[in-house]
Structures are given as structure tokens and as C-alpha cells.
Design a protein around this motif. Sequence first.
Motif, PDB file in Angstrom:
ATOM      1  N   TYR A  28      -8.848  13.356   8.874  1.00 19.92           N
ATOM      2  CA  TYR A  28      -8.722  12.076   9.585  1.00 19.92           C
ATOM      3  C   TYR A  28      -8.822  12.266  11.097  1.00 19.92           C
ATOM      4  CZ  TYR A  28      -6.564   8.075  11.801  1.00 19.92           C
ATOM      5  OH  TYR A  28      -6.306   7.017  12.629  1.00 19.92           O
ATOM      6  N   SER A  40      -6.898   7.744   0.606  1.00 19.20           N
ATOM      7  CA  SER A  40      -7.409   6.538  -0.052  1.00 19.20           C
ATOM      8  C   SER A  40      -8.044   5.570   0.943  1.00 19.20           C
ATOM      9  CB  SER A  40      -6.280   5.836  -0.799  1.00 19.20           C
ATOM     10  OG  SER A  40      -5.320   5.301   0.104  1.00 19.20           O
ATOM     11  N   HIS A  41      -7.981   5.904   2.239  1.00 19.43           N
ATOM     12  CA  HIS A  41      -8.502   5.093   3.347  1.00 19.43           C
ATOM     13  C   HIS A  41      -7.717   3.798   3.556  1.00 19.43           C
ATOM     14  CE1 HIS A  41     -11.939   7.698   4.100  1.00 19.43           C
ATOM     15  NE2 HIS A  41     -12.101   7.777   2.786  1.00 19.43           N
ATOM     16  N   ALA A  42      -6.570   3.670   2.885  1.00 22.92           N
ATOM     17  CA  ALA A  42      -5.699   2.524   3.165  1.00 22.92           C
ATOM     18  C   ALA A  42      -5.139   2.608   4.580  1.00 22.92           C
ATOM     19  CB  ALA A  42      -4.563   2.468   2.143  1.00 22.92           C
ATOM     20  N   TYR A  43      -4.956   3.829   5.079  1.00 20.68           N
ATOM     21  CA  TYR A  43      -4.473   4.018   6.448  1.00 20.68           C
ATOM     22  C   TYR A  43      -5.495   3.490   7.454  1.00 20.68           C
ATOM     23  CZ  TYR A  43      -2.239   6.534  10.365  1.00 20.68           C
ATOM     24  OH  TYR A  43      -1.616   6.861  11.545  1.00 20.68           O
ATOM     25  N   ASP A  44      -6.764   3.803   7.250  1.00 24.51           N
ATOM     26  CA  ASP A  44      -7.821   3.297   8.139  1.00 24.51           C
ATOM     27  C   ASP A  44      -7.869   1.773   8.113  1.00 24.51           C
ATOM     28  OD1 ASP A  44      -9.959   5.813   8.780  1.00 24.51           O
ATOM     29  OD2 ASP A  44      -8.674   6.060   7.033  1.00 24.51           O
ATOM     30  N   ARG A  45      -7.783   1.206   6.917  1.00 26.68           N
ATOM     31  CA  ARG A  45      -7.832  -0.260   6.814  1.00 26.68           C
ATOM     32  C   ARG A  45      -6.652  -0.896   7.532  1.00 26.68           C
ATOM     33  NH1 ARG A  45      -9.530   1.270   1.581  1.00 26.68           N
ATOM     34  NH2 ARG A  45      -7.450   0.943   0.691  1.00 26.68           N
ATOM     35  N   HIS A  46      -5.492  -0.290   7.399  1.00 29.15           N
ATOM     36  CA  HIS A  46      -4.298  -0.827   8.074  1.00 29.15           C
ATOM     37  C   HIS A  46      -4.468  -0.765   9.591  1.00 29.15           C
ATOM     38  CE1 HIS A  46      -0.104  -1.574   9.069  1.00 29.15           C
ATOM     39  NE2 HIS A  46      -0.098  -0.452   9.763  1.00 29.15           N
ATOM     40  N   ARG A  66      -7.257  -0.743  11.321  1.00 29.86           N
ATOM     41  CA  ARG A  66      -8.250  -1.734  11.755  1.00 29.86           C
ATOM     42  C   ARG A  66      -7.643  -3.131  11.811  1.00 29.86           C
ATOM     43  NH1 ARG A  66     -11.830   1.323   8.423  1.00 29.86           N
ATOM     44  NH2 ARG A  66     -11.574  -0.165   6.697  1.00 29.86           N
ATOM     45  N   ALA A  67      -6.848  -3.478  10.802  1.00 30.23           N
ATOM     46  CA  ALA A  67      -6.203  -4.792  10.806  1.00 30.23           C
ATOM     47  C   ALA A  67      -5.226  -4.929  11.965  1.00 30.23           C
ATOM     48  CB  ALA A  67      -5.482  -5.021   9.470  1.00 30.23           C
ATOM     49  N   ALA A 120       0.832  -1.207   0.000  1.00 28.82           N
ATOM     50  CA  ALA A 120       0.000   0.000   0.000  1.00 28.82           C
ATOM     51  C   ALA A 120       0.866   1.256   0.000  1.00 28.82           C
ATOM     52  CB  ALA A 120      -0.931  -0.002   1.216  1.00 28.82           C
TER      53      ALA A 120
END
Length: 466
Positions: free
Chosen positions: A158, A355-361, A363-364, A123
Motif C-alpha cells: 500500500y 481487500s482495498h476497502a481501506y482505499d475506498r474509505h 477516497r470517500a 467494513a
Amino acid sequence: MSIDWAAFGVDLHLEFDPASGRRAGLERALREAIRAGRLTPETRLPSTRTLALELGLARGTVSAAYDQLVAEGYLSARTGSGTVVADLAGSRAQAARPAADVPALRHDLRPGSPDVSTFPTAAWLRATRRALATAPMAAYAYGDPRGRIELRTALADYLGRARGVLAHPDQIVITSGYVQALALLAGVPDGAVLAMEDPGLSFHRDVVRHARAEVVALPVDERGARTDLLRTPAFAAVRSVVVTPAHQYPTGVTLHPHRRHTATTWARERAGLIIEDDYDGEFRYDRQPVGALQGMAPDHVVYVGTAAKTLGPALRLAWMVLPGRLVEPVVRHKRHTDLHTEAIGQLALADLITSHAYDRHIRACRLRYWRRRDLLVNRLGRHVALHGIAAGLHAMVSLPTAGPSEQEILDRAAAHGLALGGLGDHWHSPGDHPPGLIVGYGTPNEGGYLAALDTLARVLGGSPRS
């Protein structure tokens, strides 16, 4: 004269790198041999003619290499005595010092770091490519000390939705990590007096003192920092206080709502400043993350966040959300500190956020660390008292005063190849403090965590597996 190079562990009969040239290859081989102590001080080197014949080089190449190393101080040329290895300061001591007999570190449960193996490499690469493809030419020049507008804009959005921070891009300053942010705030104004949590990270106290500010200890109990004490005579000179409200380090307690109100009331009445260190506020396991203190008093709180725990310390990216009156003095101070924080990482992080990849990361990672927290509690909860387990990347272990001392436990862990944090170093001053350990369950990679817990259980006297 010739030297038996093999006796010194020096391979000068090598394939010289065509990219660097024969002379550079010779210089590098000699330089490394001298640094490593294989060529010791006063060792006489062969003449340029002899070495040239031995290596199949032109004499001029060897002579130029010798001249370069003489200029750098590695060799010494003496009239009538030839060329000898110079006596570099400390080289003999370093070469003669035996390796310490220290057990190899097999398991790392020290606090302060996430599992860096979870860094979202793919990412990040995508974000970097997109950012570089659209970046203006100005992004590669000297920039705004506040940081790239792309990242400040992304952070304003954010932080508002994820942490409840009231921020405008013009109030945000990007720094090279939390340490720089703390140093900048401690230095504005010069000679300030800051209250800092006790216990707390000693290195952060050193940073503040290095900025010529005075540190006053603010006790921490089961409800968090004793902000009620800020109104007492002992804290009359304090105008700034550093707190970790979401997850106090190292006790792990969350600042009680009454203490939050007390802190903001003090700041308004005394024109004080609260520095909110939100180092791992995104990682909460028993409910939604507790909102930032800054939202209660944005004119009196500096919110400081960092990518060190969510992504990795190597990025050296952090951010401050400042009250309007502090933006210019802090920016002026930063301009004279490092001019501005590097821009390419800022652009990539901005893309990762938008891109909201930060949020997904996040959460994981929250799920991963939640599982690790549960494993720690299940493995050790029946044997020791664990604190601060509702959030964050570490837990505090209380040790019985009648049992082995804190240092004895740390020594026992080291003998098993296990690294832990001790509570003792976190107190402002020596004294009769409760003993404890700081266990960082974010640090190990996924494959080594269970083995690290087994070792910790043995060290603490519990069964390896339950």
C-alpha cells in the motif's frame, strides 16, 4: 442503629444481580456511594445484624461484604465503635468542590482528529471476521515486536503505490500509535539531539524529552521547515530531524522541493536521520498527494504513518519504515517497551488494506473533507487569512496584530461553546510570535459542521452565512 439511606442518595434496597450475587451487589452499592461522597468519612454504618434485617440478607453476607470493603480501604472497623466509612484521600475536597461554571461545549473545531463518525464499522467487522477465521493459532500468542507479517506485507504494498515509499516487510515495525513510534526513535540512540519544527505540536516535544533526548527548534516559513539551517553551526550537534513534509503542522505548508533535497543531502553528508511524520498525507485537494520524502533517501529517512487520521485514534495503530541499520535497535527497544502491539487489530487492518476497502474509505473521506474545506473557505475566506488549505484536516487562521488577541478570540469562542486550537502553544519558546488559530474541520460530525462554522464566523466578526 439504622441509616436513612435515602438521605444519602443510596439505594441498598435493590434487586441484587444474580450473576454477581447478593454480597457483590451490596459491596458495589456501598463502594459507589463512598466514591461519590454520599457516604462521607466517619459515617457509622449499622451493625451487620441490623443491616441484614433491613435488607433481608443473611448476616454472614453483610459481614463478608464489610470485611471486603475494610480490606480495600473503603471502611474502617474499630473495636467498640463499629464500622465507619474510611477517610479516603481527597474525598471531602471532591465532594465539596462546586461544579465549575463552564459553558457547555457545543461545537468542536479543534485540530488533531478526523470525523470518527465516518469509521467504516461494517467494513471493519467484515475484515475482522475474515481475519479471525483464517488467523493461525500463533496470532493469539506473544508475537513479533515488529508486528504481524500480514499487516507488514499489506503495508509494504500500500505505501509503495499510495505514498511512494520504498519498503520491504522486514523494514516495517508496527507501533501503538505515532507517539510510541516517536518515543522509540528518540530513544535510539540514547541522549540524541533532535531538531523539531517551530511551530509544532508541543506534546511531541514532551515525548522526545521524556525519551531523554534534547530538542532544538527548527524554524518554519512559507516554504516549510528551514532544512537549510541544518548545515549551520547552531545545528552541529543535531543528528535527527522530525519534519511533516506533506502538510506541516500547524502552518499547513508543504515542504518546498529545494528544502526536500537540502534535507536529504544533509542526511547523507552528516549520516543524519530524517523522521518523516506523514500523519495526513493521503488528504490532498488541489492535486495528487505529494509523495513521501522517504522515497528520495530510504537509507536516511524513517517514514512514520498512522491510522489515527484515516480511520480513528482509538485503533492505536501506526507504522515505521526503517533503514535496515535501525531495524534491530528499534525492535530491541520496542521489545522492552511493550513487547508487541496488539495483534487482532493488525489482522483486521491487513484485511482491510488487501481487500482495498481501506482505499475506498480514504477516497470517500477525501471527498468529504474536501467539501468541508471548501465550506470553510467560502464562509470565512473573505474575512480572515487562511493558510494550509491545500491538504489535511485543519487550516491555520492568521489574526491581525492590531485586533483582538489570540487568547481573547479563544475566550470568546469558549463563551459561544466553540472549541478551537490556538497557535500560541505551538511555539518552542515564548516570544513575539504572530497570533493565529488552528481550525480542525475534520473533527465535527457531518450534522454539526455548518453550525460550527456559523459560530466561528460570529466569533471572528464575519457574517454567519454568506
